[in-house]
Design a protein around this motif. Structure first.
Motif, PDB file in Angstrom:
ATOM      1  N   UNK A   1      43.297  -1.404  36.536  1.00  0.00           N
ATOM      2  CA  UNK A   1      44.541  -1.109  37.237  1.00  0.00           C
ATOM      3  C   UNK A   1      45.781  -1.473  36.415  1.00  0.00           C
ATOM      4  N   UNK A   2      45.574  -2.157  35.271  1.00  0.00           N
ATOM      5  CA  UNK A   2      46.704  -2.565  34.445  1.00  0.00           C
ATOM      6  C   UNK A   2      47.245  -1.374  33.649  1.00  0.00           C
ATOM      7  N   UNK A   3      48.556  -1.306  33.444  1.00  0.00           N
ATOM      8  CA  UNK A   3      49.140  -0.138  32.760  1.00  0.00           C
ATOM      9  C   UNK A   3      48.704  -0.006  31.309  1.00  0.00           C
ATOM     10  N   UNK A   4      48.341  -1.120  30.675  1.00  0.00           N
ATOM     11  CA  UNK A   4      47.966  -1.069  29.266  1.00  0.00           C
ATOM     12  C   UNK A   4      46.452  -0.984  29.066  1.00  0.00           C
ATOM     13  N   UNK A   5      45.716  -0.783  30.139  1.00  0.00           N
ATOM     14  CA  UNK A   5      44.252  -0.821  30.056  1.00  0.00           C
ATOM     15  C   UNK A   5      43.706   0.232  29.082  1.00  0.00           C
ATOM     16  N   UNK A   6      44.160   1.489  29.212  1.00  0.00           N
ATOM     17  CA  UNK A   6      43.608   2.563  28.373  1.00  0.00           C
ATOM     18  C   UNK A   6      43.845   2.273  26.901  1.00  0.00           C
ATOM     19  N   UNK A   7      45.053   1.840  26.569  1.00  0.00           N
ATOM     20  CA  UNK A   7      45.328   1.496  25.173  1.00  0.00           C
ATOM     21  C   UNK A   7      44.469   0.339  24.694  1.00  0.00           C
ATOM     22  N   UNK A   8      44.188  -0.607  25.581  1.00  0.00           N
ATOM     23  CA  UNK A   8      43.375  -1.764  25.203  1.00  0.00           C
ATOM     24  C   UNK A   8      41.941  -1.371  24.882  1.00  0.00           C
ATOM     25  N   UNK A   9      41.460  -0.261  25.465  1.00  0.00           N
ATOM     26  CA  UNK A   9      40.082   0.152  25.168  1.00  0.00           C
ATOM     27  C   UNK A   9      39.925   0.599  23.722  1.00  0.00           C
ATOM     28  N   UNK A  10      41.015   0.962  23.055  1.00  0.00           N
ATOM     29  CA  UNK A  10      40.931   1.335  21.650  1.00  0.00           C
ATOM     30  C   UNK A  10      40.648   0.115  20.774  1.00  0.00           C
ATOM     31  N   UNK A  11      40.900  -1.060  21.339  1.00  0.00           N
ATOM     32  CA  UNK A  11      40.582  -2.313  20.648  1.00  0.00           C
ATOM     33  C   UNK A  11      39.338  -2.954  21.243  1.00  0.00           C
ATOM     34  N   UNK A  12      39.263  -2.945  22.569  1.00  0.00           N
ATOM     35  CA  UNK A  12      38.182  -3.649  23.239  1.00  0.00           C
ATOM     36  C   UNK A  12      36.861  -2.912  23.286  1.00  0.00           C
ATOM     37  N   UNK A  13      36.836  -1.617  22.985  1.00  0.00           N
ATOM     38  CA  UNK A  13      35.573  -0.886  22.942  1.00  0.00           C
ATOM     39  C   UNK A  13      34.888  -1.200  21.614  1.00  0.00           C
ATOM     40  N   UNK A  14      33.989  -2.173  21.639  1.00  0.00           N
ATOM     41  CA  UNK A  14      33.400  -2.683  20.399  1.00  0.00           C
ATOM     42  C   UNK A  14      31.985  -2.168  20.156  1.00  0.00           C
TER      43      UNK A  14
ATOM     44  N   UNK B   1      33.499 -10.829  28.594  1.00  0.00           N
ATOM     45  CA  UNK B   1      34.887 -10.985  29.049  1.00  0.00           C
ATOM     46  C   UNK B   1      35.364  -9.734  29.771  1.00  0.00           C
ATOM     47  N   UNK B   2      35.064  -8.565  29.198  1.00  0.00           N
ATOM     48  CA  UNK B   2      35.496  -7.308  29.819  1.00  0.00           C
ATOM     49  C   UNK B   2      34.909  -7.156  31.211  1.00  0.00           C
ATOM     50  N   UNK B   3      33.623  -7.443  31.357  1.00  0.00           N
ATOM     51  CA  UNK B   3      32.987  -7.284  32.670  1.00  0.00           C
ATOM     52  C   UNK B   3      33.503  -8.306  33.683  1.00  0.00           C
ATOM     53  N   UNK B   4      33.790  -9.512  33.229  1.00  0.00           N
ATOM     54  CA  UNK B   4      34.318 -10.531  34.151  1.00  0.00           C
ATOM     55  C   UNK B   4      35.705 -10.150  34.646  1.00  0.00           C
ATOM     56  N   UNK B   5      36.466  -9.453  33.816  1.00  0.00           N
ATOM     57  CA  UNK B   5      37.811  -9.038  34.222  1.00  0.00           C
ATOM     58  C   UNK B   5      37.833  -7.673  34.897  1.00  0.00           C
ATOM     59  N   UNK B   6      36.733  -6.944  34.800  1.00  0.00           N
ATOM     60  CA  UNK B   6      36.674  -5.632  35.449  1.00  0.00           C
ATOM     61  C   UNK B   6      36.151  -5.713  36.881  1.00  0.00           C
ATOM     62  N   UNK B   7      35.415  -6.766  37.198  1.00  0.00           N
ATOM     63  CA  UNK B   7      34.813  -6.900  38.523  1.00  0.00           C
ATOM     64  C   UNK B   7      35.575  -7.969  39.307  1.00  0.00           C
ATOM     65  N   UNK B   8      36.286  -7.528  40.319  1.00  0.00           N
ATOM     66  CA  UNK B   8      37.025  -8.455  41.175  1.00  0.00           C
ATOM     67  C   UNK B   8      36.424  -8.484  42.559  1.00  0.00           C
ATOM     68  N   UNK B   9      35.939  -9.643  42.982  1.00  0.00           N
ATOM     69  CA  UNK B   9      35.320  -9.798  44.299  1.00  0.00           C
ATOM     70  C   UNK B   9      36.282 -10.539  45.204  1.00  0.00           C
ATOM     71  N   UNK B  10      36.596  -9.946  46.344  1.00  0.00           N
ATOM     72  CA  UNK B  10      37.499 -10.566  47.305  1.00  0.00           C
ATOM     73  C   UNK B  10      36.964 -10.427  48.711  1.00  0.00           C
TER      74      UNK B  10
END
Length: 451
Positions: free
Chosen positions: A64-77, A41-50
């Motif tokens: 680029x999201x403002x809450x990204x850094x805080x989310x890594x404290x949960x999403x870094x598994x 899920x993290x990789x699918x949302x981190x890679x944007x192809x346009x």
């Protein structure tokens, strides 16, 4: 699925399967599977192809999201993944010790078995990468574009090196855990801090690679504690308190400029904050262990976990190459690509995750033969001596370590496509078991011999 042995009825097979499920902590399987899916899920949302008038664009909307850094404290598994790996390693080690042949060395058996189980799924991947990168190079693909694609494809392969190193250390770490579990954890924590201190003081980033040992072994040792029942014997209030302290300590650690508050930046090389993250995650898992156990008692949950967990390593290894391939196919056939980070783009992420998992499962079915575990030793046989096991370990771990340090390239993919099968072949060899020597004893965790 293995074939039934002579004299084994379907009823007995079903009863054995139910007994196996009853003996396992299915929460471990759930967490391991959830970690793999979350990485996807993290990789699918981190890679944007346009694609627009200026050409192809690759961005990272999640970052680029403002809450990204805080989310890594949960999403870094990944720390939790190594904790769960420690649980599985401790159980596997005890089982290996219990069934060790007379005169055999359970440590050699364990290391060979675990490395084969880890690296067999990587063999077809390295072969495909070598062929693909070789063809792309021969066709004159721009070096800059090829390097960027190879970097993304090879980025998850660091895990093979890190996890392989921890598996080689299990017999020794089991002995240290049995003698002094808390002293071992403290020493590992101090070593991790010392490595970071030298890295930061010297400015030599490569020094941080030494923390592939202390940081991930620290998380693994927490898994040993889990097997011992230490977390289960603690009250929920104490576990929540320990988790709160662990997360609270991350605030000053990541606020002084020495470590990044982004837990993904602290991953390669692994840094001290990940050890505290492992403590918090291990405690929180025990807090919710009871409801997760009830969830895993249901057939739908078991079905999903067994479906994805059976091929978890293959999904992990293949998901980024497949995601890049699927995006390339979409561009070639003219599929509409929403602007990365836009509302429509985020709305398509769940679909992208489901499609990617489905394709990865299909690939896993195709390469499943390479994912079979190493058979147990037969009576009178043993694994080869330590020199041959060491060569096999270098042949398997070495290419993944090189990719982690130098990034994926055609030469490294070719080396892996040759060296890893050779290493797996060496580790699968057996020799006649030697006669036991007086006074020889196997290293055991407390309660060794029980699963």
């Amino acid at each position: 699925m293995s074939t039934q042995q002579a004299g084994t009825s379907p009823a007995n097979t079903a009863r054995d399967a139910r007994g196996t499920i009853a003996q396992r902590d299915l929460v471990v399987d759930l967490i391991r599977t959830a970690c793999v899916v979350l990485v996807v899920v993290v990789h699918v949302t981190m890679v944007g192809v346009g694609s627009d008038a200026s050409g192809l664009r690759v961005t990272s909307p999640l970052q680029e999201l403002p809450w990204y850094v805080g989310a890594t404290w949960v999403g870094q598994v990944m720390p939790l993944f190594f904790v769960v790996g420690g649980f599985a390693s401790a159980v596997g080690w005890r089982s290996t010790v219990a069934r060790a042949p007379t005169g055999g060395d359970p440590a050699r058996d364990f290391v060979a078995t675990r490395l084969v189980r880890l690296f067999r799924p990587a063999v077809p991947l390295f072969v495909v990468l070598a062929v693909g990168l070789g063809i792309a190079t021969a066709l004159g693909t721009p070096a800059e574009l090829l390097d960027e694609l190879a970097f993304g494809i090879g980025s998850p392969l660091w895990f093979l090196a890190a996890y392989g190193i921890t598996q080689c250390c299990v017999p020794v770490m089991a002995r240290l855990h049995a003698r002094a579990p808390w002293r071992t954890l403290l020493v590992l924590l101090l070593l991790a801090a010392a490595v970071d201190a030298v890295r930061l003081a010297s400015g030599i980033a490569e020094v941080g690679l030494l923390n592939l040992g202390p940081v991930w072994l620290f998380a693994q040792q927490l898994g040993f504690l889990w097997v011992d029942g230490w977390f289960a014997r603690r009250s929920r209030a104490l576990l929540l308190g320990v988790a709160a302290v662990a997360y609270a300590l991350l605030v000053p650690l990541t606020s002084v400029g020495l470590w990044a508050p982004d837990m993904l930046q602290d991953l390669n090389p692994p840094m001290l904050p990940l050890a505290f993250l492992a403590v918090g995650q291990a405690c929180l898992v025990q807090v919710v262990h009871a409801p997760l156990t009830r969830l895993m008692a249901t057939r739908p949950a078991q079905a999903v976990v067994f479906l994805l967990g059976r091929d978890g390593m293959t999904i992990y290894l293949w998901h980024l190459p497949l995601f890049i391939l699927l995006n390339g196919i979409g561009l070639l056939v003219g599929l509409p690509f929403p602007s990365p980070g836009s509302g429509p783009w985020w709305a398509t992420r769940p679909v992208a995750v489901v499609v990617l998992l489905a394709v990865a499962l299909g690939v896993a079915r195709l390469v499943r033969r390479s994912d079979r575990p190493l058979p147990r030793l037969t009576p009178g046989s043993d694994r080869p001596g330590w020199p041959l096991v060491a060569v096999g370990a270098v042949c398997t771990i070495g290419p993944a370590f090189a990719v982690m340090q130098l990034h994926l390239s055609f030469p490294l993919a070719l080396v892996g496509a040759v060296a890893i099968p050779v290493g797996v072949r060496l580790l699968t060899r057996t020799v006649p078991a030697s006669v036991s020597t007086p006074g020889a004893s196997a290293t055991r965790l407390p309660g060794a011999g029980t699963v």
